[in-house]
Design a protein around this motif. Sequence first.
Motif, PDB file in Angstrom:
ATOM      1  N   ASN A 180      51.633  41.792  51.530  1.00  0.00           N
ATOM      2  CA  ASN A 180      50.826  41.722  50.307  1.00  0.00           C
ATOM      3  C   ASN A 180      50.968  40.374  49.623  1.00  0.00           C
ATOM      4  O   ASN A 180      49.973  39.753  49.208  1.00  0.00           O
ATOM      5  N   PHE A 181      52.200  39.910  49.499  1.00  0.00           N
ATOM      6  CA  PHE A 181      52.431  38.634  48.819  1.00  0.00           C
ATOM      7  C   PHE A 181      51.875  37.458  49.622  1.00  0.00           C
ATOM      8  O   PHE A 181      51.414  36.466  49.034  1.00  0.00           O
ATOM      9  N   ARG A 182      51.902  37.549  50.941  1.00  0.00           N
ATOM     10  CA  ARG A 182      51.309  36.471  51.745  1.00  0.00           C
ATOM     11  C   ARG A 182      49.801  36.386  51.520  1.00  0.00           C
ATOM     12  O   ARG A 182      49.248  35.290  51.399  1.00  0.00           O
ATOM     13  N   VAL A 183      49.133  37.527  51.485  1.00  0.00           N
ATOM     14  CA  VAL A 183      47.691  37.535  51.248  1.00  0.00           C
ATOM     15  C   VAL A 183      47.372  36.960  49.869  1.00  0.00           C
ATOM     16  O   VAL A 183      46.459  36.119  49.718  1.00  0.00           O
ATOM     17  N   LEU A 184      48.104  37.385  48.852  1.00  0.00           N
ATOM     18  CA  LEU A 184      47.855  36.888  47.507  1.00  0.00           C
ATOM     19  C   LEU A 184      48.114  35.388  47.407  1.00  0.00           C
ATOM     20  O   LEU A 184      47.363  34.659  46.739  1.00  0.00           O
ATOM     21  N   ALA A 185      49.160  34.916  48.063  1.00  0.00           N
ATOM     22  CA  ALA A 185      49.462  33.480  48.022  1.00  0.00           C
ATOM     23  C   ALA A 185      48.364  32.660  48.703  1.00  0.00           C
ATOM     24  O   ALA A 185      47.965  31.598  48.195  1.00  0.00           O
ATOM     25  N   LYS A 186      47.847  33.137  49.829  1.00  0.00           N
ATOM     26  CA  LYS A 186      46.777  32.413  50.515  1.00  0.00           C
ATOM     27  C   LYS A 186      45.501  32.380  49.688  1.00  0.00           C
ATOM     28  O   LYS A 186      44.851  31.337  49.561  1.00  0.00           O
ATOM     29  N   GLN A 187      45.140  33.519  49.105  1.00  0.00           N
ATOM     30  CA  GLN A 187      43.934  33.553  48.280  1.00  0.00           C
ATOM     31  C   GLN A 187      44.087  32.684  47.033  1.00  0.00           C
ATOM     32  O   GLN A 187      43.137  32.005  46.611  1.00  0.00           O
ATOM     33  N   ALA A 188      45.271  32.698  46.434  1.00  0.00           N
ATOM     34  CA  ALA A 188      45.509  31.867  45.256  1.00  0.00           C
ATOM     35  C   ALA A 188      45.455  30.381  45.608  1.00  0.00           C
ATOM     36  O   ALA A 188      44.982  29.562  44.805  1.00  0.00           O
ATOM     37  N   THR A 189      45.938  30.024  46.789  1.00  0.00           N
ATOM     38  CA  THR A 189      45.849  28.624  47.224  1.00  0.00           C
ATOM     39  C   THR A 189      44.394  28.184  47.352  1.00  0.00           C
ATOM     40  O   THR A 189      44.017  27.078  46.923  1.00  0.00           O
ATOM     41  N   PHE A 190      43.564  29.046  47.920  1.00  0.00           N
ATOM     42  CA  PHE A 190      42.135  28.729  48.036  1.00  0.00           C
ATOM     43  C   PHE A 190      41.485  28.586  46.661  1.00  0.00           C
ATOM     44  O   PHE A 190      40.718  27.641  46.415  1.00  0.00           O
ATOM     45  N   LEU A 191      41.790  29.501  45.738  1.00  0.00           N
ATOM     46  CA  LEU A 191      41.209  29.427  44.403  1.00  0.00           C
ATOM     47  C   LEU A 191      41.696  28.192  43.650  1.00  0.00           C
ATOM     48  O   LEU A 191      40.936  27.578  42.884  1.00  0.00           O
TER      49      LEU A 191
END
Length: 258
Positions: free
Chosen positions: A61-72
């Motif tokens: 879960n945290f990996r997905v959130l970190a990747k999406q936050a990096t894109f944003l």
Amino acid sequence: GVCRPASREVRGSTSGSTLQLRTRVPGKCIMIQADRAHLEAKIRKLTIDVRHKEMNFFTGNFRVLAKQATFLCGLSFGCLYSKPTYRGGEFPVENGWRDPDAYQELLFCSLATLGIGFSMLVMIVSAWCLIMGTDLAYRGDDGSMSRAINGMYEERKWVLRIFYCGLSCTISAVGSLAWAKLREYVSVYCVVVLFCFCVGTVLYVRFSVREHFKFPAENSRRPNEFLVGDYNPEFSRVASGAAAKGGSSGDVQLKVLK
């Protein structure tokens, strides 16, 4: 149920048989204790295996959130450096804004900056949970994996909320950029379409997607303790409720054996 050492007293003519019977009792006690220890170790291993799966779930879960936050975050930086088309005025063209006190500039830059801040906060908290949470789970004392999983569960709720705030700010920054850069009727059209799309997305996720994966009301999403009766195999001790009732660790262990 308590094993006592055998007496070596010899009485009467049946001393041989008495001695032979009593010398077998300690061996049976050792076997029972060994079986009990083996059962406790097996239950503990199964519990740790389940906890390990939960750990992998939360780290994913945290990996997905970190990747999406990096894109944003990158998208917000791109929006921040995207200057509207110059429309004339007394200021140089490289400024990119019609007036130094234009409200479009203030709104756009504020939203883009907030989007960057929220996204960076998601990345920082996610990285901390992935590194320090995993370290605590695998290298800590007894019960450290449960502590790490409970901490990840609590932090995930806040990280999701912060992520939603960053996503909202980024989308709003895109709308304000279209408002400031495009012609009036075109900018109004783009802002209205973007607003309608966002409202439709929120309603679809809230009333359709969420309902497919919603937990039943009687179930708890919070990670709970693994108890066999009143025995906690992660800590090798009796639960606090059983201890208050006068139960002992040995009593619970005997119940597990039965």
